[in-house]
Design a protein around this motif. Structure first.
Motif: not given
Length: 85
Positions: A1-4, A36-41, A61-64, A67-71
């Motif tokens: 999830k990314i808040n723009v 929101i991007f779904e299913s990002v490895p 950005l690093e996606i993991s 952990e929760e990915n909120f930017f």
């Protein structure tokens, strides 16, 4: 999830186009500025954001999945230089 958000007002921006380089993943921000991007490895990605009246914005950005990915991304409006009439 990314808040723009707008970089000068911190208000959310609706309708921002967002995509991840070298993938087919594309989406847009909702009325609250959320992308929101779904299913990002897991991995490192380059995200690109564009909206009329704002500078295009790119960020790595690093996606993991661990952990929760909120930017939060703050997009600047361009500085216009021109002659006074």
């Amino acid at each position: 999830k990314i808040n723009v958000m707008d970089s000068s007002t911190s208000k959310p921006i609706y309708g921002v186009r967002a995509y991840i380089f070298n993938t087919n993943l594309r989406t847009g921000s909702d009325s609250t500025g959320l992308v929101i991007f779904e299913s990002v490895p897991d991995g490192y990605y380059t995200f690109h954001f564009s909206y009329v009246g704002y500078n295009q914005y790119t960020i790595n950005l690093e996606i993991s999945s661990k952990e929760e990915n909120f930017f939060t991304v703050k997009i600047p409006k361009p500085k216009y230089y021109g002659r006074d009439y």
